[in-house]
Each structure stands twice: as C-alpha cells, then as structure tokens.
Motif scaffolding. Structure first.
Motif, PDB file in Angstrom:
ATOM      1  N   ALA A 227       1.007  -1.007   0.054  1.00 25.98           N
ATOM      2  CA  ALA A 227      -0.159  -0.308   0.093  1.00 25.98           C
ATOM      3  C   ALA A 227       0.836   0.905   0.136  1.00 25.98           C
ATOM      4  O   ALA A 227       0.537   2.165  -0.598  1.00 25.98           O
ATOM      5  CB  ALA A 227      -0.564  -0.159   1.172  1.00 25.98           C
ATOM      6  N   TRP A 228       2.205   1.416   0.775  1.00 29.51           N
ATOM      7  CA  TRP A 228       2.864   2.508   1.232  1.00 29.51           C
ATOM      8  C   TRP A 228       3.280   2.273  -0.055  1.00 29.51           C
ATOM      9  O   TRP A 228       3.549   4.182  -1.010  1.00 29.51           O
ATOM     10  CB  TRP A 228       3.185   2.509   2.686  1.00 29.51           C
ATOM     11  N   ASP A 229       3.792   1.332  -1.097  1.00 29.50           N
ATOM     12  CA  ASP A 229       5.579   1.604  -2.452  1.00 29.50           C
ATOM     13  C   ASP A 229       4.149   2.231  -3.109  1.00 29.50           C
ATOM     14  O   ASP A 229       4.498   2.646  -4.120  1.00 29.50           O
ATOM     15  CB  ASP A 229       5.433  -0.099  -2.636  1.00 29.50           C
ATOM     16  N   ASN A 230       2.893   1.951  -3.039  1.00 28.54           N
ATOM     17  CA  ASN A 230       2.031   2.310  -3.819  1.00 28.54           C
ATOM     18  C   ASN A 230       1.494   4.176  -4.088  1.00 28.54           C
ATOM     19  O   ASN A 230       1.722   5.014  -5.511  1.00 28.54           O
ATOM     20  CB  ASN A 230       0.225   2.000  -4.612  1.00 28.54           C
ATOM     21  N   TYR A 231       1.138   4.009  -2.867  1.00 34.71           N
ATOM     22  CA  TYR A 231       1.869   6.138  -2.316  1.00 34.71           C
ATOM     23  C   TYR A 231       3.235   6.334  -3.333  1.00 34.71           C
ATOM     24  O   TYR A 231       3.141   7.496  -4.214  1.00 34.71           O
ATOM     25  CB  TYR A 231       0.523   6.284  -1.800  1.00 34.71           C
ATOM     26  N   ARG A 232       4.266   5.798  -2.608  1.00 40.39           N
ATOM     27  CA  ARG A 232       5.842   5.996  -3.273  1.00 40.39           C
ATOM     28  C   ARG A 232       5.710   6.279  -4.952  1.00 40.39           C
ATOM     29  O   ARG A 232       6.178   7.829  -4.980  1.00 40.39           O
ATOM     30  CB  ARG A 232       6.640   5.436  -3.055  1.00 40.39           C
ATOM     31  N   ARG A 233       5.237   5.774  -5.422  1.00 38.98           N
ATOM     32  CA  ARG A 233       5.252   5.401  -6.621  1.00 38.98           C
ATOM     33  C   ARG A 233       3.996   6.791  -7.581  1.00 38.98           C
ATOM     34  O   ARG A 233       4.730   7.412  -8.816  1.00 38.98           O
ATOM     35  CB  ARG A 233       5.059   4.318  -7.623  1.00 38.98           C
ATOM     36  N   PHE A 234       3.061   7.011  -6.628  1.00 41.63           N
ATOM     37  CA  PHE A 234       2.462   7.628  -7.530  1.00 41.63           C
ATOM     38  C   PHE A 234       2.920   9.379  -7.371  1.00 41.63           C
ATOM     39  O   PHE A 234       3.033   9.846  -8.284  1.00 41.63           O
ATOM     40  CB  PHE A 234       0.735   7.621  -6.440  1.00 41.63           C
ATOM     41  N   LEU A 235       3.866   9.337  -6.151  1.00 38.39           N
ATOM     42  CA  LEU A 235       4.662  10.948  -6.310  1.00 38.39           C
ATOM     43  C   LEU A 235       5.870  10.812  -6.942  1.00 38.39           C
ATOM     44  O   LEU A 235       5.565  11.855  -7.747  1.00 38.39           O
ATOM     45  CB  LEU A 235       5.054  10.494  -4.403  1.00 38.39           C
ATOM     46  N   GLN A 236       6.321  10.171  -6.931  1.00 39.57           N
ATOM     47  CA  GLN A 236       7.490   9.714  -7.960  1.00 39.57           C
ATOM     48  C   GLN A 236       7.147  10.155  -9.250  1.00 39.57           C
ATOM     49  O   GLN A 236       7.400  11.046 -10.249  1.00 39.57           O
ATOM     50  CB  GLN A 236       8.317   8.833  -8.389  1.00 39.57           C
ATOM     51  N   SER A 237       5.724   9.613  -9.921  1.00 37.11           N
ATOM     52  CA  SER A 237       5.518   9.845 -11.412  1.00 37.11           C
ATOM     53  C   SER A 237       4.861  11.054 -11.144  1.00 37.11           C
ATOM     54  O   SER A 237       4.352  11.612 -12.408  1.00 37.11           O
ATOM     55  CB  SER A 237       3.786   9.128 -11.762  1.00 37.11           C
ATOM     56  N   TRP A 238       4.064  11.693 -10.331  1.00 33.36           N
ATOM     57  CA  TRP A 238       3.538  12.749 -10.049  1.00 33.36           C
ATOM     58  C   TRP A 238       4.870  14.162  -9.904  1.00 33.36           C
ATOM     59  O   TRP A 238       4.109  14.882 -10.770  1.00 33.36           O
ATOM     60  CB  TRP A 238       2.691  13.539  -8.955  1.00 33.36           C
ATOM     61  N   GLY A 239       5.792  13.820  -9.399  1.00 35.46           N
ATOM     62  CA  GLY A 239       7.159  14.976  -9.401  1.00 35.46           C
ATOM     63  C   GLY A 239       7.722  15.195 -11.208  1.00 35.46           C
ATOM     64  O   GLY A 239       7.446  15.718 -11.769  1.00 35.46           O
ATOM     65  N   MET A 240       8.039  13.610 -10.967  1.00 32.37           N
ATOM     66  CA  MET A 240       8.564  13.429 -12.190  1.00 32.37           C
ATOM     67  C   MET A 240       7.530  14.500 -13.911  1.00 32.37           C
ATOM     68  O   MET A 240       8.503  15.167 -14.878  1.00 32.37           O
ATOM     69  CB  MET A 240       8.926  12.100 -12.997  1.00 32.37           C
ATOM     70  N   SER A 241       6.094  14.137 -13.856  1.00 30.11           N
ATOM     71  CA  SER A 241       5.774  14.965 -14.463  1.00 30.11           C
ATOM     72  C   SER A 241       5.255  16.370 -14.683  1.00 30.11           C
ATOM     73  O   SER A 241       5.447  17.379 -15.533  1.00 30.11           O
ATOM     74  CB  SER A 241       4.500  14.630 -14.946  1.00 30.11           C
ATOM     75  N   PHE A 242       6.286  16.827 -13.590  1.00 30.73           N
ATOM     76  CA  PHE A 242       5.788  18.469 -13.202  1.00 30.73           C
ATOM     77  C   PHE A 242       7.594  18.620 -13.459  1.00 30.73           C
ATOM     78  O   PHE A 242       7.866  19.762 -12.385  1.00 30.73           O
ATOM     79  CB  PHE A 242       5.261  18.581 -11.637  1.00 30.73           C
ATOM     80  N   GLY A 243       7.929  18.314 -14.020  1.00 30.16           N
ATOM     81  CA  GLY A 243      10.133  18.546 -13.801  1.00 30.16           C
ATOM     82  C   GLY A 243      10.851  18.219 -13.384  1.00 30.16           C
ATOM     83  O   GLY A 243      11.840  17.719 -13.418  1.00 30.16           O
ATOM     84  N   MET A 244      10.625  17.340 -11.918  1.00 27.35           N
ATOM     85  CA  MET A 244      11.794  16.018 -11.067  1.00 27.35           C
ATOM     86  C   MET A 244      12.566  15.315 -11.812  1.00 27.35           C
ATOM     87  O   MET A 244      11.662  14.798 -12.593  1.00 27.35           O
ATOM     88  CB  MET A 244      11.244  16.198  -9.827  1.00 27.35           C
ATOM     89  N   GLN A 245      13.980  15.231 -11.494  1.00 26.74           N
ATOM     90  CA  GLN A 245      13.986  13.770 -12.316  1.00 26.74           C
ATOM     91  C   GLN A 245      14.457  12.397 -11.215  1.00 26.74           C
ATOM     92  O   GLN A 245      13.963  12.856 -10.300  1.00 26.74           O
ATOM     93  CB  GLN A 245      15.719  14.484 -12.349  1.00 26.74           C
ATOM     94  N   ARG A 246      14.272  11.491 -12.443  1.00 28.17           N
ATOM     95  CA  ARG A 246      13.896  10.363 -11.397  1.00 28.17           C
ATOM     96  C   ARG A 246      15.375  10.727 -10.780  1.00 28.17           C
ATOM     97  O   ARG A 246      15.002   9.794  -9.480  1.00 28.17           O
ATOM     98  CB  ARG A 246      14.559   9.464 -12.492  1.00 28.17           C
ATOM     99  N   ASP A 247      16.680  10.821 -11.019  1.00 28.46           N
ATOM    100  CA  ASP A 247      17.843  10.607 -10.073  1.00 28.46           C
ATOM    101  C   ASP A 247      17.751  10.852  -9.183  1.00 28.46           C
ATOM    102  O   ASP A 247      18.263  10.617  -7.518  1.00 28.46           O
ATOM    103  CB  ASP A 247      19.435  12.066 -10.500  1.00 28.46           C
ATOM    104  N   GLU A 248      16.529  12.159  -8.232  1.00 25.72           N
ATOM    105  CA  GLU A 248      16.508  12.531  -6.942  1.00 25.72           C
ATOM    106  C   GLU A 248      15.833  11.781  -6.139  1.00 25.72           C
ATOM    107  O   GLU A 248      15.965  11.666  -4.949  1.00 25.72           O
ATOM    108  CB  GLU A 248      15.086  13.858  -7.408  1.00 25.72           C
ATOM    109  N   PHE A 249      14.964  11.234  -6.888  1.00 23.64           N
ATOM    110  CA  PHE A 249      13.973   9.939  -6.307  1.00 23.64           C
ATOM    111  C   PHE A 249      14.566   8.899  -5.649  1.00 23.64           C
ATOM    112  O   PHE A 249      14.658   8.280  -4.975  1.00 23.64           O
ATOM    113  CB  PHE A 249      12.855   9.738  -6.611  1.00 23.64           C
ATOM    114  N   ASP A 250      15.858   8.158  -6.436  1.00 23.49           N
ATOM    115  CA  ASP A 250      16.978   7.836  -6.463  1.00 23.49           C
ATOM    116  C   ASP A 250      17.511   7.557  -5.567  1.00 23.49           C
ATOM    117  O   ASP A 250      18.399   7.029  -4.226  1.00 23.49           O
ATOM    118  CB  ASP A 250      17.518   7.745  -8.074  1.00 23.49           C
ATOM    119  N   ALA A 251      17.398   9.211  -4.914  1.00 20.83           N
ATOM    120  CA  ALA A 251      19.131   9.892  -4.411  1.00 20.83           C
ATOM    121  C   ALA A 251      18.232   9.519  -2.637  1.00 20.83           C
ATOM    122  O   ALA A 251      18.859   9.141  -1.611  1.00 20.83           O
ATOM    123  CB  ALA A 251      19.580  11.202  -4.459  1.00 20.83           C
ATOM    124  N   ILE A 252      17.242  10.031  -2.806  1.00 23.94           N
ATOM    125  CA  ILE A 252      16.295   9.646  -1.597  1.00 23.94           C
ATOM    126  C   ILE A 252      16.125   7.980  -1.398  1.00 23.94           C
ATOM    127  O   ILE A 252      15.961   7.936  -0.094  1.00 23.94           O
ATOM    128  CB  ILE A 252      14.587  10.610  -1.434  1.00 23.94           C
TER     129      ILE A 252
END
Length: 312
Positions: free
Chosen positions: A79-104
């Motif tokens: 359940a929490w992994d689903n929310y994590r994936r949503f937040l990452q896809s949302w952030g990346m659509s607004f210009g955040m880079q995958r590397d930023e999430f990978d670093a976290i």
C-alpha cells in the motif's frame, strides 16, 4: 471563458461516466478507501514514443486510501509502495528528475540498512513516502489528495507532454508528425508489487537475435514489482522460459516457466493466437500478473517488435 468552462465540465462528466464503467467491471470504486480503484493515466499516441510522454501510476490515492488498502489486502508494504510510486510519477511529470528520487531511496536504504526496497518494514517505507512528499513540496510541486483532482490534472499533464521539448525532438529525429497530438489512456491499475506471487515483465514473442519464424518467447520478469522497474532496469530480473535460462548460461536457477507455469502458458497461448490466428507481426508484450491462476494475467500493451541486428 463561459464556453470553455462548459466544455471542460462536459469533458469531466464524460470521463467520470467511463470511470464508472471501470468500477462496474472491476468491482472497485474510485476514491473509496474501503475498496479503491486506482488508475494509470498514460499517453495513447498513434506511434509509440518510449519515455517521451508523462505517465501517472496509482492515481486516486492518498493516506486514507493507503490505510484502506492495508485493511483490504493486509499488505502494508504494498500500500505504501503504491503511494510512493504515485508521488514519483507526479513529481517527474512536473520536471523533477528520476535521479532525485533515486537519491532519496539510497539515503533511506542506508539509514535502515536495506539492500533492496522490498526489505523495508511498513513503517520504514511510510517514512520514505513522506520524504518523497517533502521533496515535491521543496520543488514547489503541488499535488492534491482529491482523487478527482488528481485524475484531471494527470490527464492534462499527459496531453501537455506532447509539446515537451524532448517529445518534439524525438518526433523530429524519428520523422513523426508534430500535428498528430495524443490520446490519453486511462486503465485500472494491476499490482505486480502486491506480493511475491505477483510480478511484471516484458516478453518478445520471437527471439530477436535469430531469424527463426516460430514463437520462441524471450524476455525478463521480476517478482513483487511493477513493469516500470523492468523497463527502467531498476531491479534484478529472471528469464521467461527454461530454454532461455539455459541458453543464457547465467547463474539464475528459476524462470517464469518454473515459478509461474500458468502465467507462462497463458502468455504463450496469447502470443500463438495473435501471431497465427490474427496474423500479427512478432510482438513485444508488457505484462503484469497477480498470482499464478487463471485470469490473473494482464497485458498492459503489445506492439510490433523493433528490428534487431542479428548476433553473429
């Protein structure tokens, strides 16, 4: 302005009508914590443009829905992994880079001494999720807890991504028209990350390194993860068939065929029908499954295999 507002209202009502049809088919309900329908929102352009367009996963989620998923499935990590994936896809659509999430992710693996994300305890991945939320806020990326608002922002973001510089450059290089525009595909989520009996992968119906014309499934899959992990090379994968496993000569002791024989058989059956009954060209098929039983295999998409240079 008044006409535009009316058109927008009509559009949203039509989308919600079709969402109700998804509810009827799945037996789940969009925005209800007790039995939630989560959606993927992705592009549907006439020609595939891999990685160029925005994609949203688990649209319709918030912390109340997460708690509902936990009660329903008894799988808190999922359940929490689903929310994590949503937040990452949302952030990346607004210009955040995958590397930023990978670093976290790397930061929290180090903090909790975990090698892979599947090892996180539920309270640890919940903390990771909130770190993702903080990252979005620090970048000025707004997101809503309203499932309906999430859905329509996601739709507009997918449509807007047609005009992104990278998408325009890709079309120019590939000789594709800039005028086609894109449809938006809205699908019910299927959860390859539900548990160890679930998974996702990519199958080529024919061996891309030979000229043989018979169906010879090759590809990769992963247990307990979603398809983007395989496509993005983010997880260790296993081969599809025993023939492939033995031919590759790697120290992998299992395959989809041995671990989930019914899923493998369903994939081969589907490929056989597409190629020999409907006369399709060799296919590249992205799939997800929830358990090794009849009816638990889902195809996200299938498309003609790209030409490959034969190994010599």
């Amino acid at each position: 302005i008044e006409t535009f507002s009316q058109a927008s209202e009509d559009f949203e009502e039509r989308v919600m009508e079709h969402t109700k049809r998804l509810e009827e088919v799945t037996g789940k309900y969009f925005g209800r914590p007790d039995n939630s329908l989560l959606l993927s929102v992705r592009s549907g352009s006439a020609v595939s443009m891999p990685g160029m367009m925005n994609t949203f996963l688990n649209v319709g989620i918030n912390e109340r829905i997460v708690e509902g998923l936990i009660k329903q499935t008894r799988e808190a990590w999922f359940a929490w992994d689903n929310y994590r994936r949503f937040l990452q896809s949302w952030g990346m659509s607004f210009g955040m880079q995958r590397d930023e999430f990978d670093a976290i992710m790397r930061q929290y693996k180090k903090k909790f001494e975990r090698q892979v994300k599947r090892e996180f305890l539920p309270e640890e991945i919940r903390e990771l999720v909130r770190a993702y939320r903080d990252a979005l806020k620090n970048h000025g990326v707004d997101f809503s807890d309203s499932p309906r608002e999430q859905l329509f922002i996601a739709i507009r973001q997918v449509m807007a991504s047609w005009h992104s510089p990278k998408a325009q450059t890709y079309r120019k290089i590939m000789g594709l028209s800039q005028d086609w525009g894109t449809a938006v595909t809205i699908q019910s989520m299927v959860f390859g990350n539900l548990d160890a009996s679930s998974g996702a992968g990519v199958m080529f119906t024919h061996n891309p390194w030979t000229s043989e014309d018979e169906i010879d499934p090759v590809g990769d899959f992963t247990r307990g993860n979603q398809g983007e992990d395989v496509v993005g090379g983010l997880v260790e994968t296993l081969p599809l068939s025993e023939k492939q496993r033995l031919a590759e000569g790697e120290r992998k002791e299992q395959s989809l065929e041995t671990l989930f024989p019914r899923i493998y058989a369903q994939l081969v059956k589907t490929a056989t029908e597409l190629i020999y009954v409907h006369n399709w060209a060799p296919q590249e098929m992205e799939f997800t499954f929830q358990g090794d039983r009849e009816g638990s295999l889902y195809l996200l998409q299938t498309r003609n295999m790209a030409p490959r240079v034969r190994r010599v």
